[in-house]
Design an enzyme around this catalytic site. Structure first.
Site, PDB file in Angstrom:
ATOM      1  N   GLU A  16      31.873  60.981  31.605  1.00 22.77           N
ATOM      2  CA  GLU A  16      30.519  61.525  31.602  1.00 22.77           C
ATOM      3  C   GLU A  16      29.472  60.440  31.873  1.00 22.77           C
ATOM      4  O   GLU A  16      28.469  60.678  32.528  1.00 22.77           O
ATOM      5  CB  GLU A  16      30.191  62.157  30.238  1.00 22.77           C
ATOM      6  CG  GLU A  16      31.062  63.335  29.832  1.00 22.77           C
ATOM      7  CD  GLU A  16      32.295  62.903  29.045  1.00 22.77           C
ATOM      8  OE1 GLU A  16      32.837  61.811  29.330  1.00 22.77           O
ATOM      9  OE2 GLU A  16      32.725  63.644  28.162  1.00 22.77           O
ATOM     10  N   LYS A  18      29.727  57.688  33.591  1.00 18.17           N
ATOM     11  CA  LYS A  18      29.699  57.317  35.013  1.00 18.17           C
ATOM     12  C   LYS A  18      28.808  58.286  35.782  1.00 18.17           C
ATOM     13  O   LYS A  18      27.922  57.883  36.521  1.00 18.17           O
ATOM     14  CB  LYS A  18      31.132  57.359  35.561  1.00 18.17           C
ATOM     15  CG  LYS A  18      31.231  57.153  37.057  1.00 18.17           C
ATOM     16  CD  LYS A  18      32.645  57.456  37.548  1.00 18.17           C
ATOM     17  CE  LYS A  18      32.754  57.290  39.048  1.00 18.17           C
ATOM     18  NZ  LYS A  18      32.615  55.904  39.488  1.00 18.17           N
ATOM     19  N   LYS A 118      34.793  38.170  35.169  1.00 20.15           N
ATOM     20  CA  LYS A 118      35.833  38.817  34.386  1.00 20.15           C
ATOM     21  C   LYS A 118      35.750  38.512  32.900  1.00 20.15           C
ATOM     22  O   LYS A 118      35.489  37.378  32.509  1.00 20.15           O
ATOM     23  CB  LYS A 118      37.198  38.329  34.873  1.00 20.15           C
ATOM     24  CG  LYS A 118      37.805  39.271  35.828  1.00 20.15           C
ATOM     25  CD  LYS A 118      39.069  38.662  36.418  1.00 20.15           C
ATOM     26  CE  LYS A 118      39.686  39.621  37.367  1.00 20.15           C
ATOM     27  NZ  LYS A 118      40.224  40.827  36.714  1.00 20.15           N
ATOM     28  N   CYS A 647      42.091  35.776  47.056  1.00 19.97           N
ATOM     29  CA  CYS A 647      40.639  35.838  46.983  1.00 19.97           C
ATOM     30  C   CYS A 647      40.209  35.979  45.527  1.00 19.97           C
ATOM     31  O   CYS A 647      41.024  35.882  44.634  1.00 19.97           O
ATOM     32  CB  CYS A 647      40.112  37.007  47.795  1.00 19.97           C
ATOM     33  SG  CYS A 647      40.916  38.561  47.478  1.00 19.97           S
ATOM     34  N   HIS A 698      31.719  40.351  51.711  1.00 25.14           N
ATOM     35  CA  HIS A 698      31.113  41.135  50.635  1.00 25.14           C
ATOM     36  C   HIS A 698      29.682  41.533  50.952  1.00 25.14           C
ATOM     37  O   HIS A 698      29.066  42.273  50.203  1.00 25.14           O
ATOM     38  CB  HIS A 698      31.181  40.354  49.323  1.00 25.14           C
ATOM     39  CG  HIS A 698      32.591  39.978  48.984  1.00 25.14           C
ATOM     40  ND1 HIS A 698      33.147  38.793  49.390  1.00 25.14           N
ATOM     41  CD2 HIS A 698      33.570  40.666  48.349  1.00 25.14           C
ATOM     42  CE1 HIS A 698      34.411  38.756  48.998  1.00 25.14           C
ATOM     43  NE2 HIS A 698      34.686  39.879  48.373  1.00 25.14           N
ATOM     44  N   CYS A 730      38.219  38.155  53.461  1.00 24.94           N
ATOM     45  CA  CYS A 730      38.959  39.201  52.742  1.00 24.94           C
ATOM     46  C   CYS A 730      39.055  40.429  53.636  1.00 24.94           C
ATOM     47  O   CYS A 730      38.566  40.413  54.763  1.00 24.94           O
ATOM     48  CB  CYS A 730      38.243  39.529  51.423  1.00 24.94           C
ATOM     49  SG  CYS A 730      39.244  40.479  50.260  1.00 24.94           S
TER      50      CYS A 730
HETATM   51  N1  GLN Z   1      45.286  43.317  52.937  1.00 15.15           N
HETATM   52  C1  GLN Z   1      44.307  43.709  51.988  1.00 15.15           C
HETATM   53  C2  GLN Z   1      43.058  44.212  52.689  1.00 15.15           C
HETATM   54  O1  GLN Z   1      42.718  43.710  53.694  1.00 15.15           O
HETATM   55  C3  GLN Z   1      43.922  42.560  51.078  1.00 15.15           C
HETATM   56  C4  GLN Z   1      42.930  42.997  50.038  1.00 15.15           C
HETATM   57  C5  GLN Z   1      42.521  41.914  49.061  1.00 15.15           C
HETATM   58  O2  GLN Z   1      42.594  40.749  49.318  1.00 15.15           O
HETATM   59  N2  GLN Z   1      42.047  42.289  47.913  1.00 15.15           N
HETATM   60  O3  GLN Z   1      42.389  45.117  52.235  1.00 15.15           O
HETATM   61 ZN    ZN Z   2      40.980  39.357  49.635  1.00 13.97          ZN
END
Ligand code: GLN
Ligand code: ZN
Length: 764
Positions: A16, A18, A118, A647, A698, A730
């Protein structure tokens, strides 16, 4: 004997909170709606705990976003950049709070959010307090007082929970040079006194101070801060009953310190660290009571009463029933709310499980058993023994295979493999690639949800996924990437995808756990010996390879990451489970090789977050984590190139272990402090190939060619040029297509420019 609970999930059994927060952020509802939802959840939680017979029920464990942020607001630790938020018309304290959590882009303001990190070794993320030199604190929000009062109105006298002053400071960061945040304690303590005074006047008898840092390595200065702090608080409040809670690890060398503090109750985690009980009992002063954390607040298994009772009875024998309290090991924040809502789990397995609500009843039942109720014990014995013998869990051939693992090494050493691979692949200098996923558009997501609902057939789904894959291949070829990926369109999540295809995993309907703010995750449950009944990725990887002349990279999730992001078995060591997963991944790697895939990536983004909280335990963990990776990677010939990707964290301090994984290529997140990481790899003389991420995925920002060329030049100074790869930092799953394409075009140009520059230099 008393029972207590340290904290309860606050997202609501139907998530709820969220929904309420997200509606509010979207401007769909008002301030009052969110506050009402919060209030309802709190009251529901208190009632659940009362019904379960818990004596000391927490308050102030609720939070609209994060409990550390709640404290920052309570203490007036509000960074100056948010000053203007409160000046805007209509804004309330809650808007300031959300601005700190999420940033504020409205009313002509553009203020960045506070950092998030974290919470110890959990998958919960908290908002990092920001500290400045000579910072002053004042009681800004009275949340803890209000919640106590609210519960009292409803007839429940709660135990307010506060993060202890030392841990609160340690959780934060100095935002300018020239001071140590621990020295702010003298400015901070008056606010604690203020709060304690207020709750005392309202009739609070107990207060819980969470000091998880007592289970970590502490400096002398930090130890001293603990002594001074609690002496100070105790002197001011001789009659409030202080509960000092520690969790996630053993007190270890801080045991003497902990038992020397003037508190009424010490809480220890006997799930994570059962061996500490003896020492604590020996050293516990007569005036101090002991709260035994015997029920696992981090997992979803039914408690083994025999084991818990052995701790409880031991404690009773030494200090007597009146001085013992029974409790979960830590806050139940890290478990889903209610197992009763799971209607689809195999009843045999469900009978082995317990979520937050069920754990409260376990606390109570242990107390009843101590008082003599033998039926409760017998029921538990039945469930536990059914689990230890079940054919659903125990597969002899898997156990045998793990026991037989001796070696996990590639056929030849890296230099030999590198030479073979270079000759076969003929890749240019600075070869370009990506990390695996491409944007998961709404179309793709809808496709998957239609498949789940049965609105389309698997065949129809596959056709659409094939189309998306081919499109991705075509434009990767067009922009000139060297090693392609298939895009991972068929995957929902990098762990769930594999969990669904492996034996020994189950998925819940409603097993949500808060990750940060309104974001929740639903971790898979590993309940049994893990095996791989069928190929998992061969179909998509060979389809993709068949559609291009270029190298197509196979894409797998590594064993440590699968373990780390699941609820794991507690009936065998973590490494045992990880080795089982590693063997399953190894078979998949070999199957990919057989299907003609020459480059295979095994992602291990979570390898560092699995590190134990205490440094002394790192080596043992790294040993099995690295071995698990090597098991999964070493089944192939020298010709096959194994990549890994990491990552989310700093890798400088575990670099030798990363090297020991012996992947042919590692692609790694470095965008935030590129140079620092590269320097670490250079100092260590990292022997294998490496792709330091050249831009940050990101953010939607498109990196320029020039900036990426400059990064590559710097990298080429530090590391052998023939070892360098060019890639984003990433996967691109969360990005949109236009920015992804622009960014990758620039990245390919940057690699070309770097090649030309290097060739010219060599020619000169
Ligand atoms: N191979 C995954 C992707 O590209 C790796 C994801 C990650 O590093 N968290 O989404
Ligand atoms: Zn990654």
């Amino acid at each position: 004997m008393l029972t207590q609970n340290l904290g309860y999930p606050r997202i609501g059994s139907q998530r709820e909170l969220k929904k309420a927060c997200e509606n509010y952020w979207a401007g769909k509802t008002g301030h009052k709606d969110v506050l009402t939802t919060g209030k309802n959840i709190r009251h529901e939680n208190w009632q659940v705990q009362k019904d379960a017979g818990i004596d000391l029920i927490p308050s102030n464990d609720f939070s609209f976003y994060d409990h550390v942020l709640d404290h920052s607001l309570m203490f007036g630790a509000i960074p100056k950049r948010y000053n203007e938020v409160m000046l805007k018309e209509g804004n309330k304290e809650l808007d300031l709070y959300f601005a700190m959590a999420r940033g504020y882009q409205k009313d002509g303001l553009d203020i960045v959010a506070m950092e998030m990190t974290k919470w110890f070794d959990t998958n919960y993320h908290y908002i990092v307090p920001e500290f400045y030199k000579n910072q002053q604190f004042k009681l800004f929000s009275t949340k803890v007082v209000d919640e106590f009062y609210d519960a009292k109105q409803a007839g429940i006298i709660t135990k307010p929970v506060l993060i202890g002053p030392v841990s609160y400071l340690l959780l934060g960061k100095e935002k300018e040079a020239g001071f140590n945040r621990i020295d702010l304690i003298k400015n901070l303590l008056p606010v604690y006194m203020d709060i304690l005074n207020k709750i005392k006047h309202l009739g609070a008898e107990w207060v819980q101070f969470d000091e998880p840092f007592l289970s970590l390595d502490l400096t002398e200065k930090e130890q001293q801060a603990f002594k001074d702090t609690y002496k100070h608080l105790r002197t001011a409040f001789p009659f409030l009953k202080f509960i000092l809670t520690t969790y996630f690890e053993r007190l270890g060398d801080n045991t003497k310190l902990a038992v020397s503090l003037p508190v009424d109750v010490l809480h220890i985690d006997l799930v994570r660290a059962p061996h500490q009980l003896d020492e604590v009992l020996t050293l516990l002063p007569e005036k101090m009571n002991l709260s035994l954390g015997v029920i696992d607040g981090r997992n979803i298994w039914k408690n083994d009463y025999i084991r818990a009772l052995s701790h409880i009875k031991k404690a009773i024998a030494v200090i007597g029933t009146d001085r013992v309290i029974i409790a979960p090991s830590c806050s139940l924040l890290h478990t889903p709310c209610d197992l009763d809502m799971e209607t689809a789990i195999d009843p045999e397995i469900k009978n082995w499980m317990a979520f937050a609500k069920q754990k409260l009843y376990e606390v109570n039942e242990l107390n009843e058993i101590i008082k003599g109720n033998n039926d409760l014990l017998q029921n538990n014995l039945k469930a536990i023994s059914s689990r230890s013998l079940s054919k659903l869990i125990h597969k002899q051939e898997i156990k045998k295979r793990v026991a037989a693992i001796t070696d996990a090494t590639r056929n030849s050493e890296f230099t030999v493999r590198q030479k073979i691979q270079q000759e076969n692949f003929k890749l240019p200098l600075f070869p370009t690639t990506t990390i695996g996923s491409f944007p998961q558009t709404d179309d793709i997501r809808q496709l998957r949800s239609r498949l789940k609902k049965g609105a389309i057939t698997t065949a129809q789904y596959d056709v659409e996924i094939e189309k998306a894959t081919i499109d991705a291949i075509r434009w990767q070829e067009e922009i000139g990437l060297d090693v392609l990926v298939h895009g991972e369109f068929e995957r929902n999540d990098m762990v769930e995808y594999f969990g669904e295809l492996l034996d020994g995993f189950l998925f819940t309907k409603n097993g949500w756990v808060q990750s940060y703010g309104s974001r929740c995750v639903k971790p898979p449950v590993i309940y049994g010996d893990v095996s791989r009944p069928n190929d998992m990725t061969v179909r998509w990887s060979s389809f993709a390879q068949a559609n291009t002349e270029k190298l197509m990279k196979g894409m797998l999730t590594g064993p440590v990451t699968i373990l780390q992001w699941s609820f794991v078995r507690d009936d065998q060591p973590r490494y045992e489970t990880t080795y089982q997963i590693a063997l399953a991944i190894r078979d998949e790697v070999v199957a990919l090789e057989k299907a003609g895939i020459k480059v295979i990536q095994i992602d291990e983004p979570a390898i560092r977050e699995g590190l134990p909280l205490r440094k002394a335990d790192w080596a043992a963990y790294l040993d099995w984590a690295v071995k698990a990776f090597r098991i999964s990677a070493s089944g192939v010939n020298d010709e096959t190139q194994i990549h890994t990707h990491m990552c989310y964290s700093e890798f400088n301090d575990i670099i030798e272990h990363i090297a020991a994984m012996d992947a042919d290529v590692i692609t790694i997140e470095t965008s935030r402090s590129q140079m620092e990481l590269l320097a670490a790899f250079a100092d260590f003389k990292y022997p294998n190939e490496i792709g330091p991420g050249v831009y940050d995925i990101h953010s939607p920002r498109i990196p320029s060619v020039v900036e990426m060329v400059s990064l590559l030049e710097k990298a080429a100074v530090l590391l052998p040029v023939e070892n360098l790869w060019v890639n984003p930092d990433c996967g691109l799953k969360t990005r949109k297509w236009p920015e992804t394409q622009e960014a990758l075009k620039n990245m390919v140009k940057a690699a070309q420019t770097a090649r030309e520059k290097i060739t010219n230099e060599i020619a000169v």
